[in-house]
Design a protein around this motif. Structure first.
Motif, PDB file in Angstrom:
ATOM      1  N   TYR A  36       0.829  -1.205   0.000  1.00 20.22           N
ATOM      2  CA  TYR A  36       0.000   0.000   0.000  1.00 20.22           C
ATOM      3  C   TYR A  36       0.861   1.252   0.000  1.00 20.22           C
ATOM      4  O   TYR A  36       2.064   1.205   0.292  1.00 20.22           O
ATOM      5  CB  TYR A  36      -0.919   0.011   1.237  1.00 20.22           C
ATOM      6  CG  TYR A  36      -0.149   0.014   2.538  1.00 20.22           C
ATOM      7  CD1 TYR A  36       0.135  -1.185   3.191  1.00 20.22           C
ATOM      8  CD2 TYR A  36       0.318   1.202   3.105  1.00 20.22           C
ATOM      9  CE1 TYR A  36       0.868  -1.193   4.373  1.00 20.22           C
ATOM     10  CE2 TYR A  36       1.058   1.204   4.290  1.00 20.22           C
ATOM     11  CZ  TYR A  36       1.323  -0.002   4.912  1.00 20.22           C
ATOM     12  OH  TYR A  36       2.060   0.006   6.077  1.00 20.22           O
ATOM     13  N   ALA A  67       0.692   4.881   1.994  1.00 18.51           N
ATOM     14  CA  ALA A  67       0.000   5.592   3.073  1.00 18.51           C
ATOM     15  C   ALA A  67       0.669   6.939   3.250  1.00 18.51           C
ATOM     16  O   ALA A  67       1.883   7.064   3.088  1.00 18.51           O
ATOM     17  CB  ALA A  67       0.082   4.790   4.368  1.00 18.51           C
ATOM     18  N   SER A 112       1.204   9.625   6.058  1.00 18.81           N
ATOM     19  CA  SER A 112       1.072  10.060   7.446  1.00 18.81           C
ATOM     20  C   SER A 112       1.842  11.361   7.661  1.00 18.81           C
ATOM     21  O   SER A 112       1.394  12.257   8.352  1.00 18.81           O
ATOM     22  CB  SER A 112       1.546   8.970   8.396  1.00 18.81           C
ATOM     23  OG  SER A 112       2.722   8.378   7.920  1.00 18.81           O
ATOM     24  N   TRP A 126      -2.996   1.033   8.765  1.00 19.92           N
ATOM     25  CA  TRP A 126      -2.955   2.466   8.433  1.00 19.92           C
ATOM     26  C   TRP A 126      -3.304   3.311   9.660  1.00 19.92           C
ATOM     27  O   TRP A 126      -2.717   4.368   9.887  1.00 19.92           O
ATOM     28  CB  TRP A 126      -3.917   2.783   7.283  1.00 19.92           C
ATOM     29  CG  TRP A 126      -3.643   1.985   6.045  1.00 19.92           C
ATOM     30  CD1 TRP A 126      -2.455   1.392   5.713  1.00 19.92           C
ATOM     31  CD2 TRP A 126      -4.556   1.691   4.982  1.00 19.92           C
ATOM     32  NE1 TRP A 126      -2.585   0.750   4.510  1.00 19.92           N
ATOM     33  CE2 TRP A 126      -3.852   0.910   4.039  1.00 19.92           C
ATOM     34  CE3 TRP A 126      -5.893   2.008   4.743  1.00 19.92           C
ATOM     35  CZ2 TRP A 126      -4.449   0.446   2.866  1.00 19.92           C
ATOM     36  CZ3 TRP A 126      -6.493   1.556   3.579  1.00 19.92           C
ATOM     37  CH2 TRP A 126      -5.775   0.782   2.652  1.00 19.92           C
ATOM     38  N   ALA A 156      -1.853   7.325   9.452  1.00 14.94           N
ATOM     39  CA  ALA A 156      -1.992   7.817   8.075  1.00 14.94           C
ATOM     40  C   ALA A 156      -3.365   8.462   7.897  1.00 14.94           C
ATOM     41  O   ALA A 156      -4.373   7.883   8.294  1.00 14.94           O
ATOM     42  CB  ALA A 156      -1.826   6.668   7.089  1.00 14.94           C
ATOM     43  N   ALA A 187      -4.720   6.568   2.528  1.00 14.23           N
ATOM     44  CA  ALA A 187      -3.959   5.396   2.097  1.00 14.23           C
ATOM     45  C   ALA A 187      -4.679   4.723   0.936  1.00 14.23           C
ATOM     46  O   ALA A 187      -5.878   4.943   0.721  1.00 14.23           O
ATOM     47  CB  ALA A 187      -3.799   4.415   3.261  1.00 14.23           C
TER      48      ALA A 187
END
Ligand code: ZN
Length: 264
Positions: A108, A110, A112, A129, A134, A137
Motif C-alpha cells: 500500500y 500511506a 502520514s 494504516w 496515516a 492510504a
C-alpha cells in the motif's frame, strides 16, 4: 477508577472518528471517552509478552531471550522479502510461518507525514494504516503471500519513502497527495512476479483521528525512566496518546510494560 495490565498496542475501530481501545486481561478501556480528562499512568513492572516474566523489554514487547526465539519476532516480520514459507523452508517455526506468510498481503501507499510504501496482511487493512497515523492510504498490489509483497516493497522503496516522520505525523504537518496518481506512477517499478496483482480500480481511504489539539513540539514520554506521568489527554493518533502539555506516549513501543492507569 484504576486499571492495571500489560500494554499491548491499542485496538481500533475504523469509524469517524476512529475509536481506540486499550485492552487488558480483565479490563477494556475506550480511550476516546478519556479525551479531555486527566489520566495518570504508572509503571509497575515488566511483563514479557511471551514468557510473562518481569524482565526488561528488549524489542516488540519481548524480553531479549524471547525476542531471539519466538516466531513473531523473526527477521521476515520487519523484512517481508526474507519470507520463505512459500518454499516450504523454515526460519523459526514453519507451521506459524505458513499460517502468517501464506495468506493475501497488500502493498500500500500511506500518507502520514509523507507518502510511504508498506506491506501488511490483507486482514490488517485498515488497522495497519490507523496504527501508522496515516490520514489517507490506498492499496496498490494484492498478492497471495508475504514474499511477493516484500519484493514489491523493496523495488518500490527505490522510488518512494518507506519511513514515517512521527513528529510531523503528530503535529499534523501534512499535505494531501493524490495517491491514485502515485500508484499509476509506481506501477512501472513493480517486479515482474507481482505485475499481475496490480490493483487498478480502488480509491483512497481517508482516516479521521480523534484529536482535539495537535502538539507544536511533541516530546516523547519515557515511562520507564519517569515511573509515572499525569496529564490531560487531548488526542489519539496512530498508536500515540497526545497530552495537553505536548507530551506524547507511544503505546506500541511500550508493549510489555505492566502499568496502572487511573482517570480523575
Ligand atoms: Zn520473555
Amino acid at each position: 477508577m484504576t486499571f492495571e495490565g500489560v500494554l499491548t498496542k491499542m485496538e481500533s475501530e475504523f469509524s469517524d472518528p476512529i475509536q481506540y481501545y486499550l485492552v487488558f486481561e480483565t479490563d477494556f478501556l475506550n480511550m476516546n471517552q478519556l479525551l479531555n480528562k486527566t489520566i495518570n499512568i504508572q509503571f509497575i513492572k515488566y511483563q514479557c509478552l511471551n514468557c510473562g516474566l518481569d524482565k526488561p523489554i528488549y524489542r516488540q514487547g519481548f524480553c531479549k531471550s524471547c525476542f531471539y526465539e519466538v516466531p513473531q519476532a523473526a527477521d521476515w516480520v520487519m523484512r517481508p522479502e526474507l519470507s520463505t514459507a512459500h518454499l516450504d523452508k523454515e526460519d523459526r517455526d514453519l507451521a506459524y510461518e505458513k499460517k502468517v506468510q501464506l495468506q493475501p498481503h497488500i502493498v500500500y501507499l500511506a500518507n502520514s507525514s509523507n507518502v510511504k510504501v508498506g506491506v501488511t496482511r490483507k486482514s490488517q487493512v485498515p488497522t495497519r494504516w490507523i496504527d501508522q497515523g496515516a490520514h489517507e492510504a490506498i492499496e496498490i498490489v494484492e498478492v497471495p503471500n508475504r514474499y511477493l509483497a516484500g519484493i514489491t516493497e523493496v523495488a518500490l522503496k527505490e522510488h518512494v519513502s518507506d519511513k514515517t516522520n512521527w513528529r510531523s505525523m503528530l503535529k499534523n504537518d501534512i499535505k494531501d497527495e493524490d495517491l491514485v496518481e502515485w500508484r499509476e506512477h509506481l506501477k512501472q517499478y513493480i517486479p515482474n512476479e507481482a505485475q499481475d496483482y496490480f490493483i487498478t480500480n480502488n480509491i483512497e481511504t481517508n482516516l479521521n483521528f480523534p484529536v482535539l489539539k495537535y502538539p507544536l513540539k511533541p516530546k516523547s514520554l519515557n515511562l520507564e525512566k519517569e515511573q509515572a506521568y499525569s496529564g490531560k489527554l487531548v488526542g489519539i493518533k496512530g498508536q500515540y496518546l497526545i497530552f495537553d502539555d505536548e507530551m506524547v506516549f507511544n503505546i506500541r513501543s511500550n508493549e510489555g510494560l505492566f502499568i496502572g492507569i487511573s482517570v480523575n
